[in-house]
Write a protein that holds these residues in place. Structure first.
Motif: not given
Length: 335
Positions: A77, A107, A111, A113, A119, A122, A125, A172, A174
């Motif tokens: 990231n 991050t 990730q 939102n 993200e 992304g 994840w 979400y 992840t």
């Protein structure tokens, strides 16, 4: 050093190539893309569960997988951020401090939102989700009723996935990936404990692989009809389970074919995962500028060529991974 399992290298190389392929801009309503995008991660997580290191304490597992998954998550990231910053600046003609901070917060929150985060890279994840799966599995493996608890948690996660797809209660990435793929990680780990998939028989493997692939394709064609939502979600997991067998047994049928490139792609799975979205963005930008087009869409064969090209570009780093071992989630690489 433990000897590599060639069919697993084939499985990982195939899955990684498909992931890159599916992330390239192309017509999204094609049957083959819908099928591949729906099933490929299940095999990835099955293999991760199958390869999980045995006999670790929870503390040892947290340390091992924290280093091999969470540190690369941060690194990939960090590498991605300058690309995101430049892309945002070009698209919006500037950037405010609050906009610049959002992906950093996103991050750190895996990730996420939200109104205060977004993200960044992304696709990473999966590193967070894998870490959680490893810790959960380590905890369960200490319990005498491990198989029953895994079954219960798998059913719960399937229900949560279906509910999330229907009601969108948690957008979400992840969390979505975790509940979607947890059951396949559990299954892979159980297959390891049961000592399954140890032997290869070409005729049997190719027969099982081709028949299950055909069956999964037929059922997927039925699955994409969402008139009955419960049937739709049930078929999703049936299709994914059968596709796991298809890809694994087809890979087992290739076990006697050893190639350096397949081994390197397998070794470099995390590197390719972490960098391919940024590389796709750079390639798209360059082609759009050269061809004077916007919102470029590739044909399937162009996507395949670009996906293979991205992997080949990263091969030198994989070959010299002893200099970049942190990118591969390793303390050091001795060979």
């Amino acid at each position: 050093m433990k000897e590599r399992i060639n069919w697993i290298d084939w499985t990982k190389a195939f899955c990684m190539t498909v992931v890159v392929f599916c992330h390239l801009p192309q017509q999204e309503d094609t049957f083959y893309l819908q099928y591949l995008a729906s099933v490929i991660l299940s095999t990835f997580f099955f293999i991760s569960g199958y390869l999980k290191k045995k006999d670790l304490t929870i503390k040892e597992s947290a340390k091992k997988y924290g280093y091999s998954l969470l540190i690369p998550y941060i690194i990939y990231n960090v590498i991605y951020y300058p690309y995101w910053f430049a892309k945002f600046y070009i698209e919006h003609g500037g950037i405010a401090l609050t906009d610049a901070i959002k992906p950093i917060t996103g991050t750190l929150l895996g990730q996420l939102n939200s109104s205060f985060s977004c993200e960044l890279n992304g696709v990473t994840w999966f590193l967070i989700a894998l870490f959680i799966m490893h810790i959960i599995t380590e905890m369960l493996n200490k319990h005498k009723h491990v198989k029953s608890i895994m079954l219960i948690l798998s059913i719960i996660s399937m229900i949560l996935y279906g509910a999330n797809k229907h009601y969108h209660y948690a957008p979400y990435i992840t969390y979505h990936g975790l509940i979607r793929c947890l059951c396949f990680f559990f299954l892979g780990n159980l297959y390891q404990q049961w000592g399954k998939l140890k032997h290869q028989q070409f005729r049997k493997d190719i027969l099982i692989g081709t028949s299950t692939l055909l069956l999964s394709l037929i059922l997927f064609y039925w699955h994409i009809n969402e008139n009955n939502f419960i049937l739709h979600i049930t078929l999703y997991y049936v299709v994914n389970l059968i596709s796991v067998y298809a890809f694994i047994y087809l890979a087992k049928s290739l076990n006697n074919i050893k190639t350096r490139i397949i081994t390197l792609i397998s070794i470099g799975t995390m590197l390719i995962f972490g960098l391919h979205r940024m590389m796709i963005g750079v390639i798209d930008f360059g082609i759009e500028k050269i061809c004077h087009q916007t919102n470029i869409i590739y044909d399937w064969y162009q996507c395949l060529i670009i996906a293979l090209a991205i992997e080949l570009i990263l091969i030198p780093i994989i070959v010299n991974r002893d200099k970049w071992y942190t990118l591969f989630g390793k303390y050091h690489i001795s060979t």
